[in-house]
Design a protein around this motif. Structure first.
Motif, PDB file in Angstrom:
ATOM      1  N   LEU A 191       0.724  -1.025   0.080  1.00 42.63           N
ATOM      2  CA  LEU A 191      -0.149  -0.080  -0.196  1.00 42.63           C
ATOM      3  C   LEU A 191       0.647   1.624  -0.002  1.00 42.63           C
ATOM      4  O   LEU A 191       0.359   2.471  -0.754  1.00 42.63           O
ATOM      5  N   THR A 192       1.692   1.273   0.871  1.00 43.13           N
ATOM      6  CA  THR A 192       2.893   2.533   0.744  1.00 43.13           C
ATOM      7  C   THR A 192       3.441   3.097  -0.783  1.00 43.13           C
ATOM      8  O   THR A 192       3.749   3.870  -1.704  1.00 43.13           O
ATOM      9  N   LEU A 193       3.658   1.423  -1.509  1.00 37.31           N
ATOM     10  CA  LEU A 193       4.514   1.970  -3.027  1.00 37.31           C
ATOM     11  C   LEU A 193       3.245   1.732  -3.774  1.00 37.31           C
ATOM     12  O   LEU A 193       3.646   2.650  -4.925  1.00 37.31           O
ATOM     13  N   THR A 198       7.093   7.726 -14.529  1.00 39.37           N
ATOM     14  CA  THR A 198       8.195   8.359 -15.145  1.00 39.37           C
ATOM     15  C   THR A 198       9.272   8.337 -14.397  1.00 39.37           C
ATOM     16  O   THR A 198      10.668   7.378 -14.197  1.00 39.37           O
ATOM     17  N   SER A 199       9.297   8.455 -12.994  1.00 43.00           N
ATOM     18  CA  SER A 199      10.058   9.272 -12.707  1.00 43.00           C
ATOM     19  C   SER A 199      10.472   8.276 -11.166  1.00 43.00           C
ATOM     20  O   SER A 199      11.120   8.738  -9.921  1.00 43.00           O
ATOM     21  N   PHE A 200       9.088   7.165 -10.182  1.00 38.65           N
ATOM     22  CA  PHE A 200       9.573   6.223 -10.404  1.00 38.65           C
ATOM     23  C   PHE A 200       9.864   4.917 -10.163  1.00 38.65           C
ATOM     24  O   PHE A 200      10.285   4.592 -11.157  1.00 38.65           O
ATOM     25  N   ALA A 201      11.208   5.137  -9.268  1.00 40.58           N
ATOM     26  CA  ALA A 201      11.513   3.449  -9.169  1.00 40.58           C
ATOM     27  C   ALA A 201      12.116   3.073  -7.731  1.00 40.58           C
ATOM     28  O   ALA A 201      11.953   3.703  -6.902  1.00 40.58           O
ATOM     29  N   MET A 202      11.579   1.345  -7.841  1.00 39.23           N
ATOM     30  CA  MET A 202      11.678   0.898  -6.818  1.00 39.23           C
ATOM     31  C   MET A 202      12.571  -0.235  -6.802  1.00 39.23           C
ATOM     32  O   MET A 202      12.135  -1.360  -7.984  1.00 39.23           O
ATOM     33  N   THR A 203      12.725  -0.741  -5.135  1.00 42.62           N
ATOM     34  CA  THR A 203      13.372  -1.995  -6.067  1.00 42.62           C
ATOM     35  C   THR A 203      12.647  -3.134  -4.109  1.00 42.62           C
ATOM     36  O   THR A 203      12.767  -2.272  -3.312  1.00 42.62           O
ATOM     37  N   HIS A 207       3.515   5.551  -5.905  1.00 40.99           N
ATOM     38  CA  HIS A 207       3.425   6.119  -7.902  1.00 40.99           C
ATOM     39  C   HIS A 207       2.675   6.492  -7.644  1.00 40.99           C
ATOM     40  O   HIS A 207       2.842   6.847  -8.938  1.00 40.99           O
ATOM     41  N   HIS A 208       1.818   6.851  -7.238  1.00 35.89           N
ATOM     42  CA  HIS A 208       0.327   7.623  -7.047  1.00 35.89           C
ATOM     43  C   HIS A 208       0.484   9.413  -6.948  1.00 35.89           C
ATOM     44  O   HIS A 208       0.426   9.993  -7.724  1.00 35.89           O
TER      45      HIS A 208
END
Length: 110
Positions: free
Chosen positions: A86-88, A98-103, A92-93
């Motif tokens: 939910l946090t991710l 285009t500027s959001f990256a996650m791992t 993202h929202h």
């Protein structure tokens, strides 16, 4: 648009994250138990002592009680996965896709 508590609760009820019901008191054993809206009948059976009683007198001036359902209803909280997802999703929202990256599951050091 600013969210209100009522709007959030209404959304969660529409998505069936929470189930509405009532907490009833058994007149025989005096223990409280919860019944969903779908299971409330004129005569209820206590889940502890199996006493059958009329619920009518208990319906005056009552507040609804809610229970989590589906994945949210589990007691282990899915080992913390749902709050992370939910946090991710919220991050993202809030940011441009285009500027959001996650791992995930990685040790990152500066």
């Amino acid at each position: 648009m600013r969210l209100t508590n009522d709007a959030v609760l209404a959304h969660l009820l529409r998505k069936e994250v929470f189930r509405p019901g009532l907490k009833l008191d058994c007149p025989s054993c005096r223990l409280e138990f919860w019944r969903s809206l779908d299971d409330i009948r004129t005569n209820a059976e206590c889940e502890y002592c199996a006493n059958l009683f009329h619920v009518g007198p208990q319906l005056r001036d009552r507040d609804w009680a809610y229970r989590r359902s589906g994945l949210f209803g589990r007691n282990d909280n899915q080992e913390g996965a749902i709050p992370v997802v939910l946090t991710l999703l919220q991050l993202h929202h809030l940011h441009e896709p285009t500027s959001f990256a996650m791992t995930t599951a990685m040790l990152l050091e500066p």
